[in-house]
Enzyme design. Sequence first.
Site, short mmCIF file in Angstrom:
data_model
loop_
_atom_site.label_atom_id
_atom_site.label_comp_id
_atom_site.label_asym_id
_atom_site.label_seq_id
_atom_site.Cartn_x
_atom_site.Cartn_y
_atom_site.Cartn_z
N GLU A 252 4.35 13.05 -4.90
CA GLU A 252 3.95 13.16 -3.52
C GLU A 252 4.58 14.19 -2.63
O GLU A 252 5.67 13.95 -2.40
CB GLU A 252 3.74 11.87 -3.21
N GLU B 62 0.83 -1.06 -0.02
CA GLU B 62 0.04 0.00 0.02
C GLU B 62 0.75 1.34 0.01
O GLU B 62 1.76 1.44 0.98
CB GLU B 62 -0.92 -0.09 1.22
#
Length: 479
Positions: A377, A248
Amino acid sequence: MIRHLIGKEWVDASDGATFETRDPHDGSLLGTVARGTAADGDAALTAAREAFDDGPWPRMTPKERAKILHAVADAVDAHRDELALTETRDGGKTITQSGHAEIPRVALNLRFFADYAAMAPNEAYPDGGLLSYTLYPPAGVVSAISPWNAPLMLATWKIAPALAFGNTVVLKPAPQTPLTAARFAEIALEAGLPEGVLNVVQGFGGDEVAGPLTGDPRVDRITFTGSSATGAAVLKAAAPNHTPVSAELGGKSANIVFADADLEVAVPQSIRAIFAGNGQVCLAGSRLLVQKSVMDEFLARFTEAAEALVVGDPKEHSTFLGPLIEQRHLDKVAGYVDLARTEGATVLTGGTPLGGLYYPPTVLTGLTNAARCAREEIFGPVVTVLGFDTEEDALAIANDSDYGLAGMLFTQNLDRAHRMAARWKAGTVWINTFFERDLRLPFGGEGISGVGREGGQYSREFFTEPRAVMLRLRDQGPR
Ligand code: NAD
């Protein structure tokens, strides 16, 4: 001193090395922590392997395990305030989030997977004299590696299903936030979890304690949450042993606001989507796409709401944004905003560090989706606002990303919302809301946001070895 839990013993690092964990609010020392070596990782695997091969845990029924996991959840509830304060001090998460969202979710993770493992439907196909069905034996030893941004909530998102389905676990929390995992392990042992079933090693990445956790053939599953770059390193380390990995990873999610959206909902939810948790949230809506006809009104309201957010001591209930996790991370966030300025951005609000590890909510306009701030990000309280004309444009911009973790959209046209959800490159889509979860649904990401899904049946498939059984009956008796 925070030690490793290996079997039932709390032990120092094999070479005695330590590191410090500090409160990001004021830099005060919270603890000295064992700095795990590869030998420590190896010892934890040995303990988990023994507990799996010879211990009671995998041999219990799911109902027997559920009883113990519920007792652990009860103990977490009883220690909620203590765990929440520890989480807030170690990672800078606001006390409101720790106490009202994350620690309660720790208990929910345990209860949900305990009950799911005991109650989940199982397939069986009687077909004349042939009975076909599926068994779900536990996979074995699970390495769980977790990040700092929601420490115990994410650790138990891994531990709870792994344990509920009968595995034993070695957990390595992030070195920035080691405290709640150690305390949780203590609480779990007191609540009746058998020794060796949960082992916790503290420390750093692949050259140190995490090496054996990803590259040892005694590991049957690796569940990893962290950055996309580290995720790739974990996948590489696991490959020689063909160890299955659930990963994840990072996100750069689009939050799309249409002109017909109810701004009374869209503005506060968009604020939460990027500024809750200081933007240090994988799911954060860090690319805010607003239909051009409503851009001026939306931005005025959004910027005003961002400026009204309280930045400060995370232990205060009024605080919405606490400190960033560490200096290196603050430098990275500030560096992205400086880069945005050189790329032609207008900083509508924020953009200047506030001292200590504090950084204000920051709104950037004037960039395109090609800018690095729109593609990479940032993992901080920084949102890039982009305009769009049509539904097709919005979807094209949303899907023009290496990431594919989540998406949010605000509209009153539910036909459009449903159409877009079907074509969105994202593991999760929220319509007129943000951050709500049903733990039965799949959770994970597309692209560099992840490999695989967890949640409900998806966790069962990952943490077990589903086995097909065909039983040929010789005598079916009279009809
Ligand atoms: P990170 O990748 O730096 O570290 C994550 C964990 O991996 C830590 O425990 C770290 O010590 C360990 N690690 C580092 N190198 C390793 C190696 N070579 N082998 C094995 N383990 C290693 O991530 P972080 O900075 O702690 O967390 C932030 C990142 O996590 C962001 O990218 C965020 O989006 C992501 N994240 C994703 C989700 C999700 O559910 N998709 C949730 C939370 C955070």
